[in-house]
Enzyme design. Structure first.
Site, PDB file in Angstrom:
ATOM      1  N   LYS A   1       3.972   4.546  -8.735  1.00 48.88           N
ATOM      2  CA  LYS A   1       4.622   5.531  -7.868  1.00 48.88           C
ATOM      3  C   LYS A   1       5.740   4.917  -7.043  1.00 48.88           C
ATOM      4  O   LYS A   1       6.869   5.410  -7.025  1.00 48.88           O
ATOM      5  CB  LYS A   1       3.579   6.175  -6.947  1.00 48.88           C
ATOM      6  CG  LYS A   1       2.512   6.993  -7.642  1.00 48.88           C
ATOM      7  CD  LYS A   1       1.610   7.650  -6.612  1.00 48.88           C
ATOM      8  CE  LYS A   1       0.471   8.420  -7.271  1.00 48.88           C
ATOM      9  NZ  LYS A   1      -0.500   7.513  -7.904  1.00 48.88           N
ATOM     10  N   VAL A   2       5.431   3.823  -6.330  1.00 50.43           N
ATOM     11  CA  VAL A   2       6.435   3.218  -5.459  1.00 50.43           C
ATOM     12  C   VAL A   2       7.548   2.590  -6.284  1.00 50.43           C
ATOM     13  O   VAL A   2       8.736   2.757  -5.986  1.00 50.43           O
ATOM     14  CB  VAL A   2       5.787   2.172  -4.531  1.00 50.43           C
ATOM     15  CG1 VAL A   2       6.851   1.506  -3.666  1.00 50.43           C
ATOM     16  CG2 VAL A   2       4.735   2.833  -3.639  1.00 50.43           C
TER      17      VAL A   2
ATOM     18  N   ASP B   1       5.995  -3.270 -16.712  1.00 47.07           N
ATOM     19  CA  ASP B   1       4.704  -2.675 -16.367  1.00 47.07           C
ATOM     20  C   ASP B   1       3.996  -2.379 -17.689  1.00 47.07           C
ATOM     21  O   ASP B   1       4.496  -1.594 -18.498  1.00 47.07           O
ATOM     22  CB  ASP B   1       4.888  -1.385 -15.564  1.00 47.07           C
ATOM     23  CG  ASP B   1       3.565  -0.847 -15.014  1.00 47.07           C
ATOM     24  OD1 ASP B   1       2.559  -0.867 -15.760  1.00 47.07           O
ATOM     25  OD2 ASP B   1       3.536  -0.402 -13.861  1.00 47.07           O
TER      26      ASP B   1
ATOM     27  N   VAL C   1       7.211  -5.569  -1.039  1.00 48.62           N
ATOM     28  CA  VAL C   1       6.555  -4.611  -0.158  1.00 48.62           C
ATOM     29  C   VAL C   1       5.222  -4.176  -0.767  1.00 48.62           C
ATOM     30  O   VAL C   1       4.707  -3.114  -0.449  1.00 48.62           O
ATOM     31  CB  VAL C   1       7.446  -3.366   0.109  1.00 48.62           C
ATOM     32  CG1 VAL C   1       8.682  -3.748   0.889  1.00 48.62           C
ATOM     33  CG2 VAL C   1       7.820  -2.668  -1.194  1.00 48.62           C
ATOM     34  N   ALA C   2       4.675  -5.015  -1.667  1.00 46.21           N
ATOM     35  CA  ALA C   2       3.442  -4.656  -2.379  1.00 46.21           C
ATOM     36  C   ALA C   2       2.235  -5.345  -1.756  1.00 46.21           C
ATOM     37  O   ALA C   2       1.612  -4.823  -0.824  1.00 46.21           O
ATOM     38  CB  ALA C   2       3.580  -5.017  -3.859  1.00 46.21           C
ATOM     39  N   ARG C   3       1.906  -6.544  -2.252  1.00 48.15           N
ATOM     40  CA  ARG C   3       0.772  -7.317  -1.754  1.00 48.15           C
ATOM     41  C   ARG C   3       1.210  -8.767  -1.612  1.00 48.15           C
ATOM     42  O   ARG C   3       1.823  -9.337  -2.520  1.00 48.15           O
ATOM     43  CB  ARG C   3      -0.423  -7.234  -2.722  1.00 48.15           C
ATOM     44  CG  ARG C   3      -1.041  -5.844  -2.829  1.00 48.15           C
ATOM     45  CD  ARG C   3      -1.763  -5.446  -1.541  1.00 48.15           C
ATOM     46  NE  ARG C   3      -2.465  -4.170  -1.663  1.00 48.15           N
ATOM     47  CZ  ARG C   3      -1.937  -2.998  -1.356  1.00 48.15           C
ATOM     48  NH1 ARG C   3      -0.687  -2.939  -0.919  1.00 48.15           N
ATOM     49  NH2 ARG C   3      -2.636  -1.898  -1.481  1.00 48.15           N
TER      50      ARG C   3
ATOM     51  N   GLU D   1      -2.380 -12.032   7.077  1.00 45.88           N
ATOM     52  CA  GLU D   1      -1.696 -11.156   8.031  1.00 45.88           C
ATOM     53  C   GLU D   1      -2.486 -11.062   9.333  1.00 45.88           C
ATOM     54  O   GLU D   1      -3.670 -10.736   9.300  1.00 45.88           O
ATOM     55  CB  GLU D   1      -1.490  -9.774   7.415  1.00 45.88           C
ATOM     56  CG  GLU D   1      -0.557  -9.789   6.202  1.00 45.88           C
ATOM     57  CD  GLU D   1      -0.237  -8.403   5.669  1.00 45.88           C
ATOM     58  OE1 GLU D   1      -0.769  -7.417   6.222  1.00 45.88           O
ATOM     59  OE2 GLU D   1       0.538  -8.288   4.718  1.00 45.88           O
TER      60      GLU D   1
ATOM     61  N   HIS E   1       4.475  -5.678   7.829  1.00 47.45           N
ATOM     62  CA  HIS E   1       3.758  -4.702   6.997  1.00 47.45           C
ATOM     63  C   HIS E   1       4.060  -3.271   7.453  1.00 47.45           C
ATOM     64  O   HIS E   1       3.177  -2.497   7.819  1.00 47.45           O
ATOM     65  CB  HIS E   1       2.249  -4.967   7.033  1.00 47.45           C
ATOM     66  CG  HIS E   1       1.546  -4.467   5.801  1.00 47.45           C
ATOM     67  ND1 HIS E   1       0.425  -5.079   5.280  1.00 47.45           N
ATOM     68  CD2 HIS E   1       1.786  -3.403   4.982  1.00 47.45           C
ATOM     69  CE1 HIS E   1       0.025  -4.433   4.209  1.00 47.45           C
ATOM     70  NE2 HIS E   1       0.838  -3.409   4.011  1.00 47.45           N
ATOM     71  N   LEU E   2       5.331  -2.930   7.379  1.00 48.43           N
ATOM     72  CA  LEU E   2       5.799  -1.624   7.841  1.00 48.43           C
ATOM     73  C   LEU E   2       6.001  -0.626   6.699  1.00 48.43           C
ATOM     74  O   LEU E   2       6.527   0.468   6.926  1.00 48.43           O
ATOM     75  CB  LEU E   2       7.120  -1.789   8.610  1.00 48.43           C
ATOM     76  CG  LEU E   2       7.079  -2.633   9.885  1.00 48.43           C
ATOM     77  CD1 LEU E   2       8.481  -2.729  10.487  1.00 48.43           C
ATOM     78  CD2 LEU E   2       6.105  -2.038  10.890  1.00 48.43           C
TER      79      LEU E   2
ATOM     80  N   ALA F   1       4.384   1.592   5.043  1.00 47.77           N
ATOM     81  CA  ALA F   1       3.926   2.980   5.176  1.00 47.77           C
ATOM     82  C   ALA F   1       4.132   3.530   6.584  1.00 47.77           C
ATOM     83  O   ALA F   1       3.651   4.623   6.896  1.00 47.77           O
ATOM     84  CB  ALA F   1       2.452   3.068   4.805  1.00 47.77           C
TER      85      ALA F   1
END
Length: 625
Positions: free
Chosen positions: A232-233, A252, A311-313, A342, A361-362, A364
């Site tokens: 999705k992202v 992917d 911006v994933a993990r 974190e 970790h912004l 969302a």
């Protein structure tokens, strides 16, 4: 598990348990899966036999406020029945709270201690948390069967004990879609600000400097962006990058090629993506397969001067290796929103590096995303309390113990076959079509394959995805991933005492990294069966083998000649790798054969290279079970 007319063994099991004189009325209700609970209703949405249904209806009609489960829609209109009680233990968007209040009595109690939480859940039908509240086994035990659904306002469910939830008949749901756009926007923001040195220039001018020449940036238009993970992202990032004039490629293994082509994205192999990209944006889940996948070896394959966004993990990057790549100039810049730890330590070399832009970790963290998550989780919790199947359920419903006991070894076999099959696929096209063939002596109506199909789906998807696959959501997630699974049943002359004689899993229309696994039809094909209660691999491609699916597996395609077992066994033994099973299958004497070796430990790369160096071995692959 829904008990259907196509599953007589399940019906018999539930009839037996339900009518047992040793089972109390409240225990009868606790026996049902959480999402099937009803309160004082005359009908339960169980597609079981008429006799079983009547028994359930008569029993529930005599229940007098002994169960704390929630009623159907018609129950909500009955003023004599109390509304479900919903405990919101962490801050939730107002829109979500208002939606919940339309359905039940909402108790917003924030900052509860573990003891206070246990007291509260004993009086609650549903619990909603974010990431700060630990929903442990003790919490489920304190609820004493009343808690029917836990809603996690967000994606990750590390703070919820899924096993305990399932054991206590409690459904766990999350909100995986509402923050998609917010995360994608943050990724693009980091991409652009990194390219133009926004953060560094801002700090410089606030320090009283004016360094225009130092912070000359690079343009995005015409550059190649590799989106690593086209979920999705990743898809939304690709859309926005195309709008900025970038050439977008993606890797992917599950992304449908037609969906990527529809927005002008080419699916390529992992190595092709990282070696040709000017910018790399990470959108992959953190799994054993992706942990520190961006390491020294990966960075060495990248174009010098590449720029990296994550911006994933945090765990998908080896942070020490990234520092080395930055110092060497392989990676020109990095923009990171997530980290292995974190918050990261203040003296972290990565955080302090002048070519690194960081945010806490912004991804969302927008007002709109927070409201969206609140609405999504509220709808999921309300639906679950009504008895609806939730597409965002992350744990499996309860299954009658008799059915589960019979299927347990086949469940393990199904998942491991899925895991093996997906590791044998390669290329940029992605896995899209799966065919499963069940061979059984039982009648079609006496073999419910939904749980087996779910476990095959789980084995295929979970190793490289952050999706939690179970009986409730397997078909939904497969569809979401663009995975088409067809099933066939073949009647064989064997004992009907066993539910399944063998399971064959085929991956259609993909290339394989192990040619020996390709059958005469041109598809990847593996087959297994349960022997003495233990799952075994019995066929790879056109080769018959017989190896226990325990530990890990090495497959070697070789010239059929004497001494091969000894040579490979000696190489493994010298490195203290224990062989637990070994089997050789061949089609023609002294032609080609496949050697399947079960090993307890994972051999290091040098050991595997030595195996591949044996002259008679034409190819080999190591498979993690």
């Amino acid at each position: 598990m829904a008990f259907s007319s196509s599953c007589p063994s399940s019906v018999k099991a539930i009839n037996s348990r339900w009518t047992s004189p040793s089972l109390s009325p409240s225990s009868r209700f606790a026996f049902l899966p959480a999402f099937l609970h009803r309160r004082y209703t005359t009908t339960l949405k169980l597609t079981t036999s008429i006799a079983a249904l009547k028994t359930i209806e008569q029993t529930t009609l005599t229940e007098n406020h002994e169960s704390s489960t929630v009623g159907s829609d018609s129950d909500q209109d009955n003023p004599t029945l109390p509304k479900p009680r919903i405990l919101v233990a962490e801050k939730l968007g107002e829109a979500g709270v208002n939606l919940l209040r339309e359905f039940g009595d909402v108790d917003c109690s924030y900052g509860l201690s573990p003891e206070d939480l246990k007291k509260k859940v004993a009086e609650s039908d549903a619990l909603i948390v974010r990431s700060g509240t630990k929903v442990t086994r003790e919490v489920f035990e304190a609820a004493k069967g009343r808690l029917k659904v836990v809603g996690r306002a967000g994606v990750g469910i590390d703070n919820v004990d899924l096993q305990a939830a399932t054991e206590h008949g409690c459904l766990v749901v999350n909100a995986p879609t509402a923050n998609t756009v917010a995360a994608a926007e943050h990724g693009i923001a980091l991409l652009a600000s990194m390219a133009r040195n926004v953060a560094q220039a801002d700090a410089s001018i606030k320090a009283g400097k004016w360094e225009r020449s130092k912070y000359v940036g690079v343009s995005l238009v015409g550059k190649t962006l590799a989106v690593m993970g086209f979920g999705k992202v990743g898809t939304e990032v690709a859309r926005r990058a195309k709008g900025l004039g970038m050439n977008v490629i993606s890797h992917d293994p599950y992304a449908p090629a037609d969906r990527a082509r529809a927005i002008g994205v080419d699916l390529v192999s992992f190595d092709q993506a990282i070696s040709t990209a000017d910018f790399v944006s990470l959108h992959m889940p953190l799994t054993p397969a992706t942990k520190k996948v961006f390491n020294d070896e990966t960075f060495s394959k990248m174009k010098k001067g590449v720029r990296l966004v994550n911006v994933a993990r945090g765990g998908v990057i080896d942070e020490d290796a990234l520092v080395r790549a930055l110092d060497a100039g392989i990676v020109a810049q990095a923009a990171l929103d997530v980290f292995c730890e974190e918050p990261p330590s203040k003296d972290s070399r990565l955080i302090q590096h002048e070519n690194v832009t960081v945010t806490p970790h912004l991804g969302a963290s927008t007002k709109e995303a927070q409201e969206g998550v609140a609405i999504e989780i509220a709808e999921a919790v309300a639906g679950a309390l009504k008895g609806e199947l939730s597409a965002t359920a992350v744990n499996a419903p309860m299954v009658a113990p008799e059915v589960l006991s019979e299927l347990t070894p086949y469940i393990v076999l199904a998942e491991k076959l899925g895991r093996l099959a997906v590791q044998l696929a390669s290329g940029g096209k992605g896995v899209q079509s799966i065919r499963v063939v069940y061979r059984s002596a039982r009648d079609r109506d006496d073999l419910d394959t939904r749980l087996l199909r779910a476990m095959i789906t789980k084995g295929i998807i979970e190793p490289i995805s952050d999706s939690y696959v179970n009986l409730v959501n397997a078909d939904f997630i497969a569809k979401q991933k663009g995975l088409r699974i067809s099933e066939e049943r073949m009647v064989v002359d064997s004992s009907p005492e066993y539910p399944v004689d063998s399971i064959q899993v085929q991956i259609l229309d993909v290339e394989s990294n192990f040619a020996g696994a390709v059958s005469d039809s041109g598809d990847i094909s593996i087959e297994g069966r349960v022997k003495y209660g233990v799952p075994h691999l019995t066929c790879v491609g056109s080769f018959a083998v017989d190896v226990s699916l325990e530990g890990n597996l090495i497959l070697c395609r070789q010239v059929d000649q004497p001494g091969m077992i000894g040579q490979v066994g000696n190489i493994l033994g010298e490195q203290n790798v224990n062989v637990n099973f070994m089997s050789v299958g061949r089609t023609v004497l002294r032609k080609q054969a496949i050697m399947a070796i079960g090993v307890d430990e994972e051999p290091d790369s040098k050991t595997l290279e030595r195996i591949g160096g044996v002259s008679a071995i034409e190819e080999f692959v190591f498979l993690n079970l």
